[in-house]
Design an enzyme around this catalytic site. Structure first.
Site, PDB file in Angstrom:
ATOM      1  CG  ASN A   1      -0.341  -0.145   2.514  1.00 16.06           C
ATOM      2  OD1 ASN A   1       0.739  -0.716   2.644  1.00 16.06           O
ATOM      3  ND2 ASN A   1      -1.002   0.349   3.540  1.00 16.06           N
TER       4      ASN A   1
ATOM      5  NE  ARG B   1       7.043   3.223   8.680  1.00 16.12           N
ATOM      6  CZ  ARG B   1       5.720   3.311   8.716  1.00 16.12           C
ATOM      7  NH1 ARG B   1       5.123   4.484   8.652  1.00 16.12           N
ATOM      8  NH2 ARG B   1       4.974   2.229   8.796  1.00 16.12           N
TER       9      ARG B   1
ATOM     10  N   GLY C   1       2.478  -5.282   7.810  1.00 12.10           N
ATOM     11  CA  GLY C   1       1.435  -6.006   7.103  1.00 12.10           C
ATOM     12  C   GLY C   1       0.284  -6.338   8.030  1.00 12.10           C
TER      13      GLY C   1
ATOM     14  CD  GLU D   1       2.427  -0.321  10.561  1.00 12.39           C
ATOM     15  OE1 GLU D   1       1.260  -0.615  10.899  1.00 12.39           O
ATOM     16  OE2 GLU D   1       2.740   0.008   9.409  1.00 12.39           O
TER      17      GLU D   1
ATOM     18  CB  CYS E   1      -2.000   0.312   8.686  1.00  9.35           C
ATOM     19  SG  CYS E   1      -0.485   1.284   8.655  1.00  9.35           S
TER      20      CYS E   1
ATOM     21  CD  GLU F   1      -6.489  -2.405   8.627  1.00  9.79           C
ATOM     22  OE1 GLU F   1      -5.717  -1.442   8.555  1.00  9.79           O
ATOM     23  OE2 GLU F   1      -6.115  -3.576   8.865  1.00  9.79           O
TER      24      GLU F   1
ATOM     25  CB  SER G   1       2.851   9.181   8.820  1.00 10.05           C
ATOM     26  OG  SER G   1       1.908   8.150   8.932  1.00 10.05           O
TER      27      SER G   1
END
Length: 476
Positions: free
Chosen positions: A148, A156, A225, A247, A281, A378, A438
């Protein structure tokens, strides 16, 4: 466009042949990419292991200079990288350009943190020794990234790993390997030595990653993921007691109080929900709007939703396709179940007629029960379910009624009230009167089943380091 594996500084074909990368907006094939197998995965670890001692011993200033150069190269190629992301991921070009800028910032941030690896020194309480605390690179790191954010999720992880002195083996998502390979090529151009970063696209993700986690030369795994996949990797990592960063999934509440600035709240909602088509996410997953303002909020947000243009990114649309036909089916099923339970579609955008792309219309749902699947799961799509509230205690209970705790958003003109609600919500990150959480300089990560560890900030570097101390004898 690189389409080969990168192992020990060499671009090479995959032993398992190749696989096609598809454009989710059209269903057309973009490229055929090398398909790595277990032997390729083993070669990648061997290369990373051989390069580790030299890279870990490289002066921090030299590693910093390479990462800074990588930042500059990403910004140089920002437009072409954005076009590549839009092609293989499907997100709108504007979103893709924003992602490239955000992704590049991790190279700049960790180029600066690289030379500031902290330590400590002081006398032991008993006075008979001195304590010297230092950090060292954890070792060979396995990096597993999702589709995504095909650039940002890579930088990151890669930036702090290399800054800390680790070498790495990277498995990008099979849906979006081209961006990963393009970034790897820029790192080579920036001066990263052979073997320090190895990239293995594959259609055998489970077997390849499992083989890496079982390899005694690997000492770190960082995964972004879904929670179920993260749980499976944690079980594998437990066998070797690997240093892990996870994460995982999210279910972010977006809270609007009765005293909120509704113009600001709607603006923030459009970003928090519809950026990247809701396929994030951190996306706002469920909206809790105070009963006194819910009608006005829905009218304002609905008007903005109906303005959204849906279609292929290359044509300049606001919202691109979902990543796959299955994703369209899953999002649609959540909406249909919500409507069957009493929810109502109050506003909806149009989608291209007769298109082969994986498009789903941005949708606003009202009258949604708190226990509806579209609230509890989600969504990962452009759907905004509205739940009404009056009592703040009840609001916090609803917001926390989930095993996820990644992000949350709170809008209120009373800052003390906003912070009180924010502190009560179980989330690792809370946007207060802001639709984005973020930032490379901030610790990104969640609570509960949304993950372990943090990315970004100084702690992002420490995730790839081992802390140790020396007890030095000291005569009085």
């Amino acid at each position: 466009m690189r389409t080969e594996l990168l192992v020990d500084g060499q671009w090479r074909p995959g032993r398992a042949g190749a696989f096609d990368v598809m454009d989710p907006a059209t269903g057309a094939t973009i490229a055929s990419v090398a398909n790595g197998d277990l032997a390729d995965a083993g070669d990648a670890v061997a290369a990373a292991d051989a390069a580790f001692a030299g890279w870990a011993a490289t002066p921090a200033r030299d590693r910093s200079d390479i990462l800074r150069r990588a930042f500059e190269l990403m910004m140089r190629d920002a437009d072409s990288l954005a076009e590549l992301i839009a092609a293989e991921n499907g997100k709108a070009v504007g979103d893709a350009r924003s992602e490239v800028t955000y992704a590049a910032e991790f190279f700049r941030w960790f180029s600066e943190e690289c030379v500031r690896s902290g330590g400590d020194y002081g006398p032991a309480p008993t006075g008979g020794s001195r304590t010297l605390v230092t950090h060292k690179a954890a070792g060979v790191a396995v990096l597993v990234t999702p589709w995504n954010f095909p650039a940002a999720m890579i930088t990151r992880k890669v930036a702090p790993a290399l800054a800390a002195g680790c070498t790495a083996v990277l498995k990008p998502a099979r849906e979006t390997p081209l961006t990963a390979l393009a970034i790897a090529a820029l790192l080579i151009e920036a001066g990263v030595p052979d073997g320090v970063l190895n990239v293995v696209p594959t259609t055998e993700s489970r077997r390849v990653v499992a083989s890496w986690l079982a390899d005694p030369r690997v000492r770190k795994v960082s995964f972004t993921g879904s929670t179920p996949v993260g749980q499976a990797l944690l079980r594998l990592a437990a066998d070797r007691v690997l240093n892990t960063s996870m994460e995982l999934g999210g279910n972010a509440p977006f809270v609007v109080t009765d005293d909120a600035d509704l113009e600001a709240a709607v603006s923030g909602a459009m970003v928090a929900k519809f950026r990247s088509g809701g396929q994030a996410c951190t996306a706002a997953n469920r909206f809790y709007v105070h009963a006194d303002v819910v009608d006005e909020f829905v009218d304002r947000l609905g008007a903005e939703v109906e303005k959204l243009s849906v279609g292929p990114a290359r044509d300049g649309h606001d919202i691109g396709p979902l990543i796959s036909p299955q994703a369209v089916i899953e999002v649609g099923a959540l909406v249909e179940a919500a409507v069957a339970s009493g929810a109502r579609i109050s506003h909806i955008a149009g989608i291209p007629e007769g298109s082969a792309g994986n498009f789903y219309p941005p949708t606003l749902l009202t009258g949604v029960p708190h226990d509806a699947g579209v609230v509890r799961e989600e969504i990962f799509g452009p759907v905004a379910p509205i739940v009404t509230w009056r009592d703040e205690t009840e609001l916090v209970a609803m917001a926390n009624d989930t095993e996820m705790g990644l992000a949350a958003y709170v809008y209120s003109d009373d800052l003390q009230r906003a912070l009180r609600i924010a502190e009560a919500i179980d989330a690792g990150m809370v946007g207060v009167n802001r639709g984005i959480v973020s930032d490379p300089s901030a610790p990104f990560g969640g609570m509960k089943q949304s993950g372990i560890g943090r990315e970004g900030a100084r702690v992002g570097l420490e995730e790839f380091q081992e802390t140790r101390y020396f007890s030095v004898g000291w005569s009085s």
